[in-house]
Design an enzyme around this catalytic site. Sequence first.
Site, PDB file in Angstrom:
ATOM      1  N   HIS A 431       0.656  -1.378  -0.125  1.00 21.36           N
ATOM      2  CA  HIS A 431       0.180  -0.318   0.215  1.00 21.36           C
ATOM      3  C   HIS A 431       0.531   1.140  -0.367  1.00 21.36           C
ATOM      4  O   HIS A 431      -0.126   1.981   0.179  1.00 21.36           O
ATOM      5  CB  HIS A 431      -0.933   0.309   1.056  1.00 21.36           C
ATOM      6  CG  HIS A 431      -2.513   0.395   1.374  1.00 21.36           C
ATOM      7  ND1 HIS A 431      -2.496   1.477   0.172  1.00 21.36           N
ATOM      8  CD2 HIS A 431      -3.493  -0.278   1.002  1.00 21.36           C
ATOM      9  CE1 HIS A 431      -4.003   1.637   0.075  1.00 21.36           C
ATOM     10  NE2 HIS A 431      -4.239   0.570   0.592  1.00 21.36           N
ATOM     11  N   ASP A 435      -2.429   3.256  -3.854  1.00 25.73           N
ATOM     12  CA  ASP A 435      -3.576   3.508  -3.696  1.00 25.73           C
ATOM     13  C   ASP A 435      -4.678   2.328  -3.989  1.00 25.73           C
ATOM     14  O   ASP A 435      -3.807   1.439  -5.039  1.00 25.73           O
ATOM     15  CB  ASP A 435      -4.291   4.451  -3.675  1.00 25.73           C
ATOM     16  CG  ASP A 435      -3.417   5.817  -2.624  1.00 25.73           C
ATOM     17  OD1 ASP A 435      -2.926   4.963  -1.858  1.00 25.73           O
ATOM     18  OD2 ASP A 435      -3.940   6.873  -2.738  1.00 25.73           O
TER      19      ASP A 435
END
Length: 460
Positions: A431, A435
């Site tokens: 992450h 995104d």
Amino acid sequence: MAQVLEFKLPDLGEGLTEAEIVRWMVEVGDVVAIDQPVVEVETAKAMVEVPCPYGGVVTARFGEEGTELPVGAPLITVAVGERVPADSGGADTEGSGNVLVGYGTSEAPARRRRVRQERPGSGRDTAAGRDGTRPAAMAPAHASASNKVVDGQAGGSDSEDGPVPVISPLVRRLARQNGLDLRELTGSGPDGLILRADVEYALRAAGQGATAAPPAPGTAPTPEASLAPAPGETRTPLKGIRGAVADKLARSRREIPDATCWVDADATELMRARTAMNAAGGPKISVLALLARICTAALARFPELNSTVDTEAREVVRFDQVHLGFAAQTDRGLVVPVVRDAHARDTESLTAEFARLTEAGRTGTLTPAELTGGTFTLNNYGVFGVDGSTPIINHPEAAMLGVGRIVPKPWVHEGELAVRQVVQLSLTFDHRVCDGGTAGGFLRYVADCVEQPAVLLRTL
């Protein structure tokens, strides 16, 4: 007059610091030729046959099968210049000059001796203190600048506060996690090198009292450097390839903030396209090769996922080339061979390379170079008969695509219920590099190509 030369375990490259003796290929008294393989070893990367750069008569072997040796430890001694039987082929007595992954047959490098240090009284930070161990007196040890691993790096240091020589960073971490001061140990490895067996003995002695003698200095540890199993237990050492995989997966979970998204896709048209390709003649195209070609096309659209995170610089490093790793199960455990420049290969080339690397994985002949340097991994766990999974990212990469089995399922196709070939796709991603929108876009594009292979024509 014969000259006895000592052949040591060479540097096998890729930062490897130790290897396990799997099979001796010569006996004491055998005549060996230059560059003849004398021992098969298993590293954390692969099985390797080690050739001897000298020709002559074997006078000694060091280490039994199953023994782990550090780089630089003696393997055999060879009497060079001995008169040999006429039918032996007359082993040449000169060095070959050949190189085995960074190891040459030139003269051995000069050795430096580490001087025993007294306990410092200044209280300033030392190299050991910085990585979590307490500053203390240096145990007697000698360091070789050419083949020691000190604090995870090649070469030694003669500085007053130099780090303790250990066989690998894993041993240092084991000591740190258990609050053990390495400077209070005397290593049993070559020149005082601290081995895993030394640390485990010290931990047993601290927890239960010393009930057995520690490893004798200068001798190799026994293969089973672990606690005695309790009734009903079976203990299997995590070493070699299996141990390296375990360490890498644990590091991935510890360092990477990962997330997973998944989608079901109708693979009927992809399977029909493969059938048509194979019916046209030529080499058969594998499903894995088609999925790999889809992956490289998706990474061209979403390059954020073909990257890694440089934690020290706090930067995301993006790669122009796609070196595609793929998970392969072998008798020795899970390995991840890497297809170089997968983005520049067609499906025939991908199929051939997958087959070659898979066979090398089964036979244990993958080289360290073929097991490192991947930028993205494809995991076809459908071969195990399962539909879905949440893959663990192959550290230090940023993402992994998982593919389940392709099976007939009820599916709404063109407004009507039908039986279609359905597959579940999952993407685990770091992450930090992107995104959910980017990850979802990548996975949706992969699913679109699976459902409509003609979408790929835009990028071919």
